[in-house]
Design a protein around this motif. Structure first.
Motif, short mmCIF file in Angstrom:
data_model
loop_
_atom_site.label_atom_id
_atom_site.label_comp_id
_atom_site.label_asym_id
_atom_site.label_seq_id
_atom_site.Cartn_x
_atom_site.Cartn_y
_atom_site.Cartn_z
N LEU A 77 36.30 36.29 27.03
CA LEU A 77 37.52 35.07 27.31
C LEU A 77 38.02 34.67 28.21
N LEU A 78 39.00 36.02 28.61
CA LEU A 78 40.08 35.71 29.53
C LEU A 78 40.19 36.21 30.74
N GLU A 79 38.99 36.87 31.43
CA GLU A 79 38.87 37.61 32.55
C GLU A 79 39.53 36.07 33.68
N GLU A 80 38.97 35.23 34.07
CA GLU A 80 39.71 34.66 34.33
C GLU A 80 40.54 34.56 34.93
N LYS A 81 41.47 34.08 33.66
CA LYS A 81 43.25 34.32 33.81
C LYS A 81 43.68 35.90 34.17
N LYS A 82 43.35 36.76 33.64
CA LYS A 82 43.52 37.79 33.79
C LYS A 82 43.89 37.81 35.82
N SER A 83 42.59 37.62 36.21
CA SER A 83 42.70 37.83 37.46
C SER A 83 43.50 36.93 38.24
N GLU A 84 44.10 35.75 38.08
CA GLU A 84 44.56 34.68 38.39
C GLU A 84 46.14 34.91 38.08
N LEU A 85 46.33 35.89 37.05
CA LEU A 85 47.58 36.60 37.16
C LEU A 85 47.59 37.64 37.87
N LEU A 86 47.53 37.91 37.97
CA LEU A 86 47.34 39.48 39.05
C LEU A 86 46.90 39.40 40.05
N GLN A 87 47.20 38.27 40.71
CA GLN A 87 47.31 37.68 41.91
C GLN A 87 48.55 37.19 42.02
N ARG A 88 49.21 36.38 40.93
CA ARG A 88 50.95 35.90 41.35
C ARG A 88 51.53 37.30 41.43
N ILE A 89 51.11 38.37 41.08
CA ILE A 89 52.22 39.28 41.16
C ILE A 89 51.98 39.84 42.45
N THR A 90 50.46 40.43 41.96
CA THR A 90 50.56 40.77 43.58
C THR A 90 51.22 39.74 45.54
N ARG A 91 51.28 37.82 45.15
CA ARG A 91 51.91 37.17 45.76
C ARG A 91 53.04 37.80 45.98
N GLU A 92 53.73 37.60 44.47
CA GLU A 92 55.08 37.97 44.27
C GLU A 92 55.88 39.65 44.95
#
Length: 341
Positions: free
Chosen positions: A217-232
């Motif tokens: 259900l949350l695979e797409e959201k997980k990828s988005e949050l991972l990208q935010r951490i990586t950007r930070e």
């Protein structure tokens, strides 16, 4: 110190020996007692104590309750660890002290060579023995009486020489202490960068562990949050790496100024010293005040803001059941809005 190899490389053994007996802090011949560091470099005990006090401002005395301390060798940057006795716990280098005694005895018996003292260009038979304060140049007595400086204010050459040399020596001491502080800041920044990367990895692993149960259900959201951490992470580590580069550039410039000042301090004559020293002294004075580089705030490397709690979503998933198509559609629309929040 490899005295014999240094002497053989130079055509004048006594001058080369004198260079080997110069303290890298005060730029004068070692004064007793001479202490030997673990890296085999030598310092005057007073100079070693000055560097130690600058690197350990809260260390009071040998009887202080504070035990030990550390500073970096000014010659090779090797870190020197001291016990509760401070620099008084370092071993004396009796060999160097004996060599200094022999050298001084030899120098006192040598006659002064003709031409060692600079001569005036306008009056070839006159030695440069005064300093024109008005024109800021060394000159001779004849120039003051009959020449171009007869209306100028003059001062004894030795007085100006000692004053300028003392000021330059103080600036060098400040630069050496500043370099130690810069090196400490660089180490702290590198440690902050490492902790930022470690905390970022920990946040990623925790995030992955939480999302594994809801992968469908949350695979797409997980990828988005991972990208935010990586950007930070990229923003923070990039900023810290930029600060490290700035501090390293300042350290390199300061080190070059120290080398230039040391070369100037090797001049034994007042006039020969003042000509290059007056040109480089303003830059050294400015550099000795220290740069005003930016620093990171406390807790800058923290990644706690990216912690995610999914318990309420897990409970919602456990209560899912077969419903009509319209109810399912409305339910998942509400779930999407909750996830967005």
């Amino acid at each position: 110190m490899d005295f014999q190899a240094g002497i053989l490389r130079d055509g004048n053994p006594m001058e080369n020996l004198e260079k080997q007996l110069i303290c890298p802090i005060c730029l004068e011949m070692f004064s007793k007692p001479v202490v030997i560091l673990p890296c085999q470099h030598n310092l005057c005990r007073k100079c070693a104590n000055d560097v130690f006090q600058a690197a350990n401002p809260y260390w009071q005395s040998r009887s202080s309750v504070i035990s030990g301390g550390r500073f970096r060798c000014p010659s090779c940057r090797h870190e020197v660890l001291l016990d509760r006795h401070g620099v008084y716990g370092l071993q004396r280098n009796l060999l160097v002290e004996n060599i200094i005694d022999i050298y001084k005895q030899e120098c006192s018996s040598r006659p002064l060579k003709k031409g060692e003292h600079p001569m005036c260009k306008e009056h070839e038979d006159e030695r440069i023995n005064i300093y024109c304060v008005t024109c800021e140049v060394p000159t001779c007595s004849m120039c003051k009486v009959f020449g171009a400086h007869k209306d100028c204010e003059v001062a004894p050459l030795e007085t100006v020489f000692q004053g300028q040399k003392t000021e330059l020596n103080n600036c060098i001491s400040m630069l050496v202490a500043g370099n130690d502080r810069i090196q400490t800041i660089i180490s702290q920044l590198e440690d902050s960068c490492r902790r930022t990367e470690e905390n970022s990895e920990a946040a990623k692993q925790e995030l992955c562990a939480r999302f594994d149960a809801f992968a469908a259900l949350l695979e797409e959201k997980k990828s988005e949050l991972l990208q935010r951490i990586t950007r930070e992470q990229g923003d923070k580590t990039g900023f810290i790496q930029g600060l490290i580069c700035q501090y390293k550039e300042q350290l390199e410039k300061s080190s070059r100024l120290v080398e230039t000042a040391i070369q100037a301090m090797e001049e034994t004559g007042g006039a020969s010293f003042l000509m290059p020293a007056l040109f480089s002294l303003p830059r050294i004075v400015e550099a000795s005040k220290g740069g005003r580089l930016e620093k990171i705030e406390h807790g800058y490397e923290s990644m706690d803001a990216f912690s995610v709690s999914l318990e309420h979503l897990a409970e919602a998933v456990r209560t899912l059941d077969f419903d009509s198509a319209e109810e399912d559609e409305e339910y998942f629309d509400g779930e999407e809005e909750e996830v967005e929040e």
